[in-house]
Design a protein around this motif. Structure first.
Motif, mmCIF file in Angstrom:
data_model
loop_
_atom_site.group_PDB
_atom_site.id
_atom_site.type_symbol
_atom_site.label_atom_id
_atom_site.label_comp_id
_atom_site.label_asym_id
_atom_site.label_seq_id
_atom_site.Cartn_x
_atom_site.Cartn_y
_atom_site.Cartn_z
ATOM 1 N N LYS A 134 0.845 -1.183 0.000
ATOM 2 C CA LYS A 134 0.000 0.000 0.000
ATOM 3 C C LYS A 134 0.883 1.236 0.000
ATOM 4 O O LYS A 134 1.965 1.235 0.566
ATOM 5 C CB LYS A 134 -0.890 0.035 1.237
ATOM 6 C CG LYS A 134 -2.027 -0.936 1.200
ATOM 7 C CD LYS A 134 -2.928 -0.699 2.390
ATOM 8 C CE LYS A 134 -4.150 -1.549 2.300
ATOM 9 N NZ LYS A 134 -5.072 -1.268 3.402
ATOM 10 N N THR A 135 0.393 2.268 -0.627
ATOM 11 C CA THR A 135 1.089 3.542 -0.578
ATOM 12 C C THR A 135 0.659 4.245 0.699
ATOM 13 O O THR A 135 -0.526 4.462 0.929
ATOM 14 C CB THR A 135 0.729 4.405 -1.796
ATOM 15 O OG1 THR A 135 1.050 3.671 -2.977
ATOM 16 C CG2 THR A 135 1.480 5.714 -1.778
ATOM 17 N N LEU A 136 1.620 4.552 1.538
ATOM 18 C CA LEU A 136 1.323 5.194 2.816
ATOM 19 C C LEU A 136 1.266 6.700 2.657
ATOM 20 O O LEU A 136 2.008 7.281 1.860
ATOM 21 C CB LEU A 136 2.397 4.838 3.844
ATOM 22 C CG LEU A 136 2.504 3.378 4.236
ATOM 23 C CD1 LEU A 136 3.688 3.172 5.168
ATOM 24 C CD2 LEU A 136 1.229 2.904 4.889
ATOM 25 N N PRO A 137 0.417 7.333 3.439
ATOM 26 C CA PRO A 137 0.412 8.802 3.421
ATOM 27 C C PRO A 137 1.694 9.311 4.072
ATOM 28 O O PRO A 137 2.373 8.571 4.784
ATOM 29 C CB PRO A 137 -0.819 9.160 4.265
ATOM 30 C CG PRO A 137 -1.045 7.975 5.125
ATOM 31 C CD PRO A 137 -0.553 6.779 4.360
ATOM 32 N N PRO A 138 2.025 10.555 3.849
ATOM 33 C CA PRO A 138 3.229 11.098 4.500
ATOM 34 C C PRO A 138 3.054 11.106 6.011
ATOM 35 O O PRO A 138 1.932 11.177 6.512
ATOM 36 C CB PRO A 138 3.327 12.519 3.943
ATOM 37 C CG PRO A 138 1.971 12.849 3.448
ATOM 38 C CD PRO A 138 1.321 11.551 3.061
#
Length: 64
Positions: free
Chosen positions: A4-8
């Motif tokens: 998954k692409t994590l938020p900053p």
């Protein structure tokens, strides 16, 4: 495995807020590790009903 692409990461307004988030994430990590590595102590299945290979591994049975 899908990643998954994590938020900053969040910006913290105070050291206390950073501490609270670290504690939350630490507890979440422990919970997820427990789910990945279940053992008989945390299992809802009684030890008498577990498969033989999941019971104690260091048991030595000596002939009589």
């Amino acid at each position: 495995m899908n990643k998954k692409t994590l938020p900053p990461p969040p910006d913290f307004d105070s050291p206390e807020e950073a501490r609270d988030i670290i504690h939350f994430l630490w507890n979440k990590l422990a919970e997820l590790e427990d789910r990945l590595n279940p053992n008989s102590r945390k299992s809802s299945v009684p030890s008498s009903q577990q498969a033989l290979h999941s019971k104690a591994k260091n048991t030595l049975i000596l002939p009589q």
